[in-house]
Design an enzyme around this catalytic site. Structure first.
Site, PDB file in Angstrom:
ATOM      1  N   SER A  55       9.460 -14.743  10.281  1.00  0.00           N
ATOM      2  CA  SER A  55       8.262 -14.270  11.076  1.00  0.00           C
ATOM      3  C   SER A  55       8.703 -12.780  11.418  1.00  0.00           C
ATOM      4  O   SER A  55       9.881 -12.442  11.230  1.00  0.00           O
ATOM      5  CB  SER A  55       8.522 -14.994  12.728  1.00  0.00           C
ATOM      6  N   HIS A  68       4.062 -15.398   9.352  1.00  0.00           N
ATOM      7  CA  HIS A  68       4.959 -16.534   9.679  1.00  0.00           C
ATOM      8  C   HIS A  68       4.881 -17.157   8.357  1.00  0.00           C
ATOM      9  O   HIS A  68       3.881 -17.587   7.847  1.00  0.00           O
ATOM     10  CB  HIS A  68       4.466 -17.351  11.000  1.00  0.00           C
ATOM     11  N   CYS A  83      -7.388  -0.645  12.654  1.00  0.00           N
ATOM     12  CA  CYS A  83      -8.215   0.025  13.620  1.00  0.00           C
ATOM     13  C   CYS A  83      -8.660   1.266  12.779  1.00  0.00           C
ATOM     14  O   CYS A  83      -7.929   1.720  11.969  1.00  0.00           O
ATOM     15  CB  CYS A  83      -7.815   0.573  14.857  1.00  0.00           C
ATOM     16  N   ASP A 278      16.101  15.305 -17.336  1.00  0.00           N
ATOM     17  CA  ASP A 278      17.045  14.053 -17.268  1.00  0.00           C
ATOM     18  C   ASP A 278      18.614  14.724 -17.254  1.00  0.00           C
ATOM     19  O   ASP A 278      18.402  15.146 -18.466  1.00  0.00           O
ATOM     20  CB  ASP A 278      16.810  12.958 -18.021  1.00  0.00           C
ATOM     21  N   GLY A 279      19.178  14.635 -16.233  1.00  0.00           N
ATOM     22  CA  GLY A 279      20.312  15.356 -16.289  1.00  0.00           C
ATOM     23  C   GLY A 279      21.268  14.684 -17.268  1.00  0.00           C
ATOM     24  O   GLY A 279      22.335  15.337 -18.124  1.00  0.00           O
ATOM     25  N   PRO A 304      16.288   6.582 -11.385  1.00  0.00           N
ATOM     26  CA  PRO A 304      16.547   7.375 -12.551  1.00  0.00           C
ATOM     27  C   PRO A 304      18.132   7.811 -12.412  1.00  0.00           C
ATOM     28  O   PRO A 304      18.708   8.433 -13.464  1.00  0.00           O
ATOM     29  CB  PRO A 304      15.581   8.785 -11.952  1.00  0.00           C
TER      30      PRO A 304
HETATM   31  N1  SAM Z   1      22.305  14.499  -1.177  1.00  0.00           N
HETATM   32  C1  SAM Z   1      21.753  13.269  -1.496  1.00  0.00           C
HETATM   33  C2  SAM Z   1      22.584  12.147  -1.635  1.00  0.00           C
HETATM   34  O1  SAM Z   1      23.841  12.118  -1.639  1.00  0.00           O
HETATM   35  O2  SAM Z   1      21.860  10.960  -1.647  1.00  0.00           O
HETATM   36  C3  SAM Z   1      21.104  13.550  -2.923  1.00  0.00           C
HETATM   37  C4  SAM Z   1      20.400  14.918  -2.761  1.00  0.00           C
HETATM   38  S1  SAM Z   1      19.476  15.220  -4.379  1.00  0.00           S
HETATM   39  C5  SAM Z   1      17.837  15.119  -3.613  1.00  0.00           C
HETATM   40  C6  SAM Z   1      19.515  14.035  -5.475  1.00  0.00           C
HETATM   41  C7  SAM Z   1      18.525  14.242  -6.500  1.00  0.00           C
HETATM   42  O3  SAM Z   1      19.017  13.544  -7.789  1.00  0.00           O
HETATM   43  C8  SAM Z   1      16.970  13.711  -6.298  1.00  0.00           C
HETATM   44  O4  SAM Z   1      16.058  15.036  -6.281  1.00  0.00           O
HETATM   45  C9  SAM Z   1      16.932  12.945  -7.623  1.00  0.00           C
HETATM   46  O5  SAM Z   1      15.621  13.113  -8.267  1.00  0.00           O
HETATM   47  C10 SAM Z   1      17.733  13.525  -8.658  1.00  0.00           C
HETATM   48  N2  SAM Z   1      18.166  12.668  -9.870  1.00  0.00           N
HETATM   49  C11 SAM Z   1      18.274  11.335  -9.785  1.00  0.00           C
HETATM   50  N3  SAM Z   1      18.443  10.778 -11.151  1.00  0.00           N
HETATM   51  C12 SAM Z   1      18.558  12.072 -11.870  1.00  0.00           C
HETATM   52  C13 SAM Z   1      18.824  12.388 -13.321  1.00  0.00           C
HETATM   53  N4  SAM Z   1      18.961  11.239 -14.049  1.00  0.00           N
HETATM   54  N5  SAM Z   1      18.772  13.839 -13.822  1.00  0.00           N
HETATM   55  C14 SAM Z   1      18.533  14.644 -12.796  1.00  0.00           C
HETATM   56  N6  SAM Z   1      18.295  14.536 -11.626  1.00  0.00           N
HETATM   57  C15 SAM Z   1      18.057  13.234 -10.962  1.00  0.00           C
END
Ligand code: SAM
Length: 425
Positions: A55, A68, A83, A278-279, A304
């Site tokens: 619930s 429920h 509303c 992408d890192g 990501p």
């Molecule tokens: N201080 C925070 C924590 O410890 O949870 C992290 C802060 S920072 C905002 C984290 C960042 O990593 C996010 O903005 C997210 O978009 C980024 N991020 C996640 N995966 C990534 C990737 N593969 N390459 C680059 N940035 C990435």
């Protein structure tokens, strides 16, 4: 508006009994169904009955959603009550039908509070409004709207005065809440990332420990860190010639620039090379030994960021570090994410060597359990305490009026509680 509210009485049949007995999943589905319909969540409470059945109610600014379940019959009864005309409850009806894998559903809509039958009472609204103030002049707020980050056992709630930003990006839901106790707060997929009132703890500790240990850092790389706090602290160090920051989600950068100005203050800095990408890909493409410091300021290992918690990624980070390079990562909470925490240190020790990897802690009130950890790994053997320049650290902390980091804490942060030390020894 012909009536004050719309009440949809719903019956879902032939649902998955497992789903109808999963309280965490049901709560997530109900909250998502409310938000997707345009509602503002005030609070939610759900209960799992023994031996089965759930619930719960989600209180929204526009009224409530309630449920429920009878898993034994694959049946759920749901009330969608809204509303005003900003929320479309039929969106929730469809989303919940899919979420519960209902074979079929039936619903009837009732208008509640027919205006034709109502006569407005003559009463003084002002007397009810939260326009009073405490002796200190702070407004007494009677609005009771809470943001809650929770997993199945732990929750953290913060009272707030509304959302300033709320966008579903290609990667995650990016939101900024105006909290009453911690200022503006960035959340990603419902998880607290940073708040104006306690961000300095995380950002000072993830940067100054390595920067005041490395003999002469010139080039630093930040993976993630879209709020800008890590870059801001790095750029306090004049020795740095360039800071490259690779953030995958431009919506995080946008939200931070708009609503976290003190944290995002260095995102236009001339020494900052801000890349939206992408890192993982950036590190794979980077040249050998091209950075003195790599900081992985990422979200938890979901979405990501999942690939940022793999051996392959960290072997690539090791490759791009200079001979005396240092890597620092946020390494989760020993208490809250024990499994990931242990795996992280095992992985790094496999790459850098047993003696080159160290753990340090900091206390961040708005992070789960408040105790958060960082990992420090050195390619060239620079020890975070034996090689740290105490005089330089003291002068730096004083000159920059740092609020958390100082030369004593630099050392103390590596003194671990026994249960943490035992987890990674
Ligand atoms: N201080 C925070 C924590 O410890 O949870 C992290 C802060 S920072 C905002 C984290 C960042 O990593 C996010 O903005 C997210 O978009 C980024 N991020 C996640 N995966 C990534 C990737 N593969 N390459 C680059 N940035 C990435």
């Amino acid at each position: 508006m012909a009536s004050l509210g719309r009440h949809i009485i719903v019956e879902y049949y032939d649902c998955s009994p497992e789903i109808l007995n999963d309280v965490v999943n049901i709560e997530k589905s109900m909250i998502n169904a409310a938000e997707e319909a345009g509602a503002t969540i005030i609070n939610s409470t759900f209960h799992h009955f023994s031996p089965y059945g759930v619930s719960g109610v989600v209180v929204i600014q526009e009224s409530h959603l309630a449920i429920h379940t009878w898993p034994e019959y694959g049946y759920a009864s749901v009330d969608l009550f809204t509303c005003g005309d900003t929320v479309n409850p039929w969106v929730s009806y469809q989303l919940l039908k899919e979420a519960f894998k209902a074979g079929h559903g039936s619903a009837v809509e009732l208008s509640r509070g027919e205006m034709a039958l109502l006569k407005r009472k003559n009463f003084d609204v002002k007397a009810l409004r939260d326009e009073k103030s405490t002796d200190e002049g702070d407004p007494i707020r009677t609005r009771d709207v809470w943001f809650t980050e929770r997993d199945d056992k732990i929750a953290l709630s913060l009272k707030h005065d509304g959302k300033l930003y709320d966008v579903q990006s290609d990667y995650q839901r990016v939101s900024i809440f105006n909290t009453q106790a911690y200022g503006n707060m960035l959340t990603l997929d419902g998880m607290v990332m940073t708040t104006e009132k306690d961000e300095y703890v995380y950002h000072e500790m993830i940067t100054h420990i390595p920067m005041l240990t490395h003999p002469n850092p010139k080039r630093a790389l930040v993976i993630g860190g879209g709020d800008g706090g890590t870059a801001r602290e790095l750029l306090r160090h004049d020795s740095l010639e360039e800071v490259v920051m690779v953030e995958i989600d431009d919506k995080v950068i946008e939200a931070s620039k708009m609503h976290l100005p003190t944290i995002a203050s260095a995102l236009e800095h001339p020494k900052l090379n801000l890349i939206v990408d992408d890192g993982i890909k950036y590190v794979n493409d980077a040249a050998d030994e091209s950075f003195d410091l790599v900081i992985v300021d990422s979200t938890d290992p979901v979405g990501p960021a999942e690939g940022l918690f793999t051996v392959d990624f960290y072997k690539e980070v090791y490759r791009i570090l200079s001979k005396d390079g240092i890597m620092v990562t946020q390494s989760e909470s020993p208490r809250f994410n024990s499994k990931v925490f242990k795996e992280i240190f095992q992985t790094y020790r496999g790459i850098y060597g047993q003696e080159q990897v160290h753990c340090y802690l900091a206390y961040i009130p708005t992070y789960p359990t408040g105790m958060w950890s960082f990992s420090y790994s050195s390619k060239g053997g620079a020890h975070p305490i034996a090689n740290f320049d105490e005089a330089r650290s003291k002068a730096f902390a004083k000159e920059h009026r740092l609020k958390y980091y100082n030369e004593d804490l630099h050392k103390a942060a590596f003194a671990l509680p026994s249960f943490v030390r035992d987890m990674i020894s």
